[in-house]
Enzyme design. Structure first.
Site, PDB file in Angstrom:
ATOM      1  N   GLU A 160      -4.901   2.137  -4.123  1.00  0.00           N
ATOM      2  CA  GLU A 160      -3.334   2.152  -4.188  1.00  0.00           C
ATOM      3  C   GLU A 160      -2.865   0.805  -3.591  1.00  0.00           C
ATOM      4  OE1 GLU A 160      -4.812   4.588  -0.226  1.00  0.00           O
ATOM      5  OE2 GLU A 160      -5.202   4.027  -2.297  1.00  0.00           O
TER       6      GLU A 160
ATOM      7  N   ASP B 288       0.816  -1.105   0.100  1.00  0.00           N
ATOM      8  CA  ASP B 288      -0.058   0.081   0.026  1.00  0.00           C
ATOM      9  C   ASP B 288       0.746   1.385   0.027  1.00  0.00           C
ATOM     10  OD1 ASP B 288      -3.154   0.973   0.772  1.00  0.00           O
ATOM     11  OD2 ASP B 288      -1.705   2.312   1.748  1.00  0.00           O
ATOM     12  N   ILE B 289       0.678   2.223  -0.879  1.00  0.00           N
ATOM     13  CA  ILE B 289       1.439   3.567  -0.959  1.00  0.00           C
ATOM     14  C   ILE B 289       1.013   4.314   0.214  1.00  0.00           C
ATOM     15  CG2 ILE B 289       1.801   5.540  -2.270  1.00  0.00           C
ATOM     16  CD1 ILE B 289       0.944   4.149  -4.771  1.00  0.00           C
TER      17      ILE B 289
END
Length: 326
Positions: free
Chosen positions: A246, A203-204
Site C-alpha cells: 500500500e 501510505d494508506i
C-alpha cells in the site's frame, strides 16, 4: 583465433547452424564476465531471456536461412551476473570445409535512443546505396522493405517489453524499478546543477483492515483508485510510482521542503475528498528533501522515517523529516 580478432573493439561469436557456440573472442568474454569454457559448445540461447529467444527464432534464423546474413538485429543477452546487456548483432553464414558456420559481430548498446539513431543512419546509408546501384534497384528495394518491416516489428516488441518491465500491473503506475532509475537520474542532476528535489512516500492508513474487512479484491480496487488520484493531482514533471503493497512514492523535481509539504498536503486532502467504495480512506505521508550528502538509499530512508512519524502521531498527516529532527 587471430590476435586482432580476439581483442577486437566488439564482440565476436561463431555458432553452428543449430546455434551452438564454436568460437568467441576475448572482448565478448570480458564484456559479459564469462570464461570461454562457460560458452563454448553451449547453445547461444542459453544466455537469452524467453522474449529474446522468440526474437531470435522469429527473425534471426529466417533471415540467415533466406539471405545468408542478418543486419542490425537488436537483442539482449544475459551476462554472468544475469544482468541484461543490449547489443546490435550482425551475422553472416558461410561454409568452412563443407561445414556451415554463422559468424556474429555484437556491438554493445548503451541507450535505446542510440540504437534508434543508428537504425536511422543505417537506413539512410542503405537508401544512398540503392540510388547508386540502379541495376539492382528492384531486388534491393524488396529486401529493404522486408528489413524495415522486421525492424518495425522488433522495435514495437522491444517497446512493449520495456513498458511492461517498468509498469506496476495492478495500478498502472510505474514500478519500483522505474522509480529507482528516476531517483538516480534526479540525484545526478542535483549534483550537477544543485537544483533541489523532494521525495514523498505515501501510505494508506489501516490498509490491513480494508483487506480483512472487505477482502483483497476490494483492497486492490482501493489501490487502483489511489493510483488514479495520485496521477490526477501530481504535476506533469512529477514521477508517481508504487513501491509495493500500500506504499506509493512521488519524486518532486525543483521542489524544496516547504513546497513539497504543500503538495503532499493537497494530495492528502484530495484523498479525503475522493469517493471511496468502502466509505473513507486516509493516507499518511513522509517527505525528505535532498541534501549534498544524500544517496538514493539515504533519501528513501529519511522519507520513510518521516512517514513513520506521521503514523506515530495519529496518521492522516504529512511530516517532513526536517520537522522530525527539530
Amino acid at each position: 583465433m587471430d590476435e586482432r580478432l580476439k581483442y577486437a573493439p566488439c564482440g565476436y561469436v561463431s555458432i553452428t547452424h543449430e546455434g551452438i557456440v564454436t568460437d568467441v573472442n576475448q572482448t565478448f568474454l570480458d564484456l559479459m564476465g564469462y570464461a570461454a569454457e562457460e560458452l563454448l559448445h553451449k547453445h547461444l540461447e542459453s544466455i537469452m531471456s524467453t522474449a529474446n529467444k522468440l526474437i531470435f527464432h522469429s527473425y534471426f534464423y529466417p533471415q540467415i536461412n533466406l539471405n545468408g546474413r542478418v543486419e542490425e538485429l537488436f537483442i539482449s543477452l544475459k551476462d554472468k551476473q544475469k544482468q541484461t546487456v543490449p547489443f546490435i548483432l550482425n551475422g553472416r553464414r558461410f561454409e568452412d570445409d563443407g561445414v556451415e558456420v554463422i559468424d556474429c559481430v555484437l556491438v554493445q548498446m548503451k541507450k535505446r535512443i542510440d540504437y534508434e539513431q543508428e537504425l536511422r543512419t543505417a537506413k539512410k546509408q542503405i537508401e544512398d546505396a540503392y540510388r547508386q546501384k540502379e541495376q539492382a534497384l528492384a531486388k534491393l528495394e524488396q529486401i529493404h522493405k522486408e528489413i524495415e518491416r522486421k525492424q518495425s516489428e522488433l522495435m514495437e516488441m522491444n517497446a512493449m517489453l520495456v513498458e511492461l518491465s517498468v509498469t506496476d500491473k495492478l495500478t498502472g503506475l510505474k514500478n519500483r524499478r522505474y522509480f529507482q532509475e528516476k531517483l538516480d537520474e534526479q540525484l545526478h542532476r542535483y549534483h550537477e546543477s544543485g537544483q533541489a528535489f523532494s521525495l514523498v512516500i505515501i501510505d494508506i492508513d489501516h490498509f490491513k483492515q480494508v483487506n480483512d474487512t472487505w477482502g483483497h479484491q476490494m483492497g486492490d480496487e482501493v489501490l487502483e483508485k489511489l493510483a488514479k488520484t495520485l496521477t490526477i493531482h501530481a504535476r506533469s514533471e512529477d514521477t508517481a510510482a508504487r513501491l509495493g503493497g500500500e506504499e506509493f512514492v512521488l519524486i518532486l523535481p525543483h521542489t524544496d521542503a516547504a513546497q513539497s509539504s504543500k503538495i503532499a498536503e493537497r494530495l492528502r486532502i484530495a484523498v479525503i475528498e475522493t469517493v471511496w467504495p468502502i466509505g473513507s480512506i486516509t493516507v499518511s505521508s513522509g517527505i525528505a528533501t535532498v541534501n549534498p550528502d544524500d544517496s538514493g538509499a539515504s533519501l528513501l530512508k529519511k522519507a520513510d522515517e518521516a512517514l513513520y512519524a506521521s503514523k506515530e502521531n495519529g496518521r492522516n498527516r504529512v511530516t517532513h523529516i526536517e520537522d522530525v529532527k527539530r
